[in-house]
Design a protein around this motif. Structure first.
Motif, PDB file in Angstrom:
ATOM      1  N   VAL A  21      -8.607 -47.022  10.906  1.00 19.63           N
ATOM      2  CA  VAL A  21      -8.167 -48.210  11.404  1.00 19.63           C
ATOM      3  C   VAL A  21      -7.236 -48.017  10.318  1.00 19.63           C
ATOM      4  N   GLY A  22      -6.261 -49.179  10.975  1.00 15.94           N
ATOM      5  CA  GLY A  22      -5.095 -48.914  10.445  1.00 15.94           C
ATOM      6  C   GLY A  22      -4.600 -50.843   9.600  1.00 15.94           C
ATOM      7  N   ILE A  23      -4.490 -50.422   8.445  1.00 14.30           N
ATOM      8  CA  ILE A  23      -3.555 -51.546   8.114  1.00 14.30           C
ATOM      9  C   ILE A  23      -2.703 -52.156   8.463  1.00 14.30           C
ATOM     10  N   PRO A  24      -2.075 -53.325   8.971  1.00 14.26           N
ATOM     11  CA  PRO A  24      -1.035 -53.417   9.025  1.00 14.26           C
ATOM     12  C   PRO A  24      -0.238 -54.611   6.982  1.00 14.26           C
ATOM     13  N   TYR A  25       1.239 -54.127   6.587  1.00 13.18           N
ATOM     14  CA  TYR A  25       1.220 -54.652   5.076  1.00 13.18           C
ATOM     15  C   TYR A  25       2.237 -55.760   6.295  1.00 13.18           C
ATOM     16  N   LYS A  26       2.378 -57.061   5.848  1.00 13.39           N
ATOM     17  CA  LYS A  26       3.477 -57.571   6.129  1.00 13.39           C
ATOM     18  C   LYS A  26       4.560 -57.648   7.137  1.00 13.39           C
ATOM     19  N   ASN A  27       5.540 -56.675   6.207  1.00  9.68           N
ATOM     20  CA  ASN A  27       6.541 -56.099   6.627  1.00  9.68           C
ATOM     21  C   ASN A  27       6.806 -54.902   8.105  1.00  9.68           C
ATOM     22  N   ASN A  28       4.974 -54.869   8.587  1.00 13.64           N
ATOM     23  CA  ASN A  28       4.988 -54.071   9.270  1.00 13.64           C
ATOM     24  C   ASN A  28       5.400 -52.547   9.268  1.00 13.64           C
ATOM     25  N   GLU A  29       6.570 -52.285   8.211  1.00  9.44           N
ATOM     26  CA  GLU A  29       7.132 -51.232   7.772  1.00  9.44           C
ATOM     27  C   GLU A  29       5.903 -49.996   6.828  1.00  9.44           C
ATOM     28  N   LEU A  30       5.161 -50.702   6.768  1.00  8.49           N
ATOM     29  CA  LEU A  30       4.198 -49.447   5.751  1.00  8.49           C
ATOM     30  C   LEU A  30       2.928 -50.167   6.532  1.00  8.49           C
ATOM     31  N   SER A  31       1.907 -48.934   6.678  1.00  8.07           N
ATOM     32  CA  SER A  31       0.233 -49.921   6.866  1.00  8.07           C
ATOM     33  C   SER A  31      -0.485 -48.608   6.078  1.00  8.07           C
ATOM     34  N   MET A  32      -1.764 -48.695   6.107  1.00 11.73           N
ATOM     35  CA  MET A  32      -2.413 -48.006   5.081  1.00 11.73           C
ATOM     36  C   MET A  32      -3.989 -47.998   5.812  1.00 11.73           C
ATOM     37  N   PHE A  33      -3.769 -46.743   6.361  1.00  9.90           N
ATOM     38  CA  PHE A  33      -5.154 -45.996   7.176  1.00  9.90           C
ATOM     39  C   PHE A  33      -6.312 -45.319   6.111  1.00  9.90           C
ATOM     40  N   VAL A  34      -7.731 -45.600   6.352  1.00  6.87           N
ATOM     41  CA  VAL A  34      -9.028 -45.259   6.348  1.00  6.87           C
ATOM     42  C   VAL A  34      -9.364 -44.170   6.972  1.00  6.87           C
ATOM     43  N   LEU A  35      -9.875 -43.054   6.848  1.00  8.04           N
ATOM     44  CA  LEU A  35     -10.531 -42.022   7.777  1.00  8.04           C
ATOM     45  C   LEU A  35     -11.926 -42.705   7.180  1.00  8.04           C
TER      46      LEU A  35
END
Length: 179
Positions: A21-35
């Protein structure tokens, strides 16, 4: 556990029996992914199959779909430090650590500076208020109904990483072993 039901990037990896699952940050420059593997002991079974190239392939926007996801994620804090002298020497920067060969005149033309230690320290905290790493970013969690959602309950070991979306560079990578 923090919980949120929302629309996220999602992919199910049939061959690994895992989901990302990819979780974007507010600015959409970064995302956190969980495998997250399906099985409680699944991470040990698949860890050798995970490469940087595979991570890029699996998290490619063409591979992931926007899906409704019910995400349960533990609050986590990870910190560690690493002595990088051996790594830098292997990269050909050993002269910086040599009293005879160090060339640091750009910093101080009158002294014989040399590197003594080169440490890297990292810190990552994920809470309801967001993720704090080298700089503060935001990821907000709320609780809502989860009917019709992909269920991603991170109650067993999983991998996570934070990626700069434009460059596809992974900035942080970690393993959470005891949720």
């Amino acid at each position: 556990m923090m919980a949120q039901s929302h629309s996220f990037s999602f992919v199910y990896l049939e061959d690994l029996q895992a989901k990302i699952v990819g979780i974007p940050y507010k600015n959409n420059e970064l995302s956190m992914f969980v495998l997250l593997p399906n099985d409680v002991d699944g991470l040990e079974k698949i860890i050798d199959k995970i490469t940087p190239e595979k991570l890029m392939e699996w998290t490619n926007p063409g591979q992931m779909e926007t899906r409704n996801v019910s995400l349960h994620l533990p609050r986590l804090e990870v910190q560690d430090s690493y002595d990088l002298e051996a790594v830098l020497m292997a990269l050909g920067l050993g002269n910086a650590f040599s009293e005879q060969d160090a060339h640091c005149s750009g910093m101080d033309p009158h002294s014989k500076l040399q590197a003594q230690r080169f440490l890297h320290r990292c810190f990552l905290e994920v809470t309801e208020d967001g993720t704090e790493a080298a700089e503060a970013t935001s990821m907000t969690f709320t609780v809502s109904s989860d009917s019709g959602y992909e269920y991603v309950h991170c109650n067993h070991p999983f991998l996570f990483f934070i990626r700069h979306n434009e460059s596809k560079n992974i900035l942080f990578f970690g393993r959470f072993s005891s949720p």
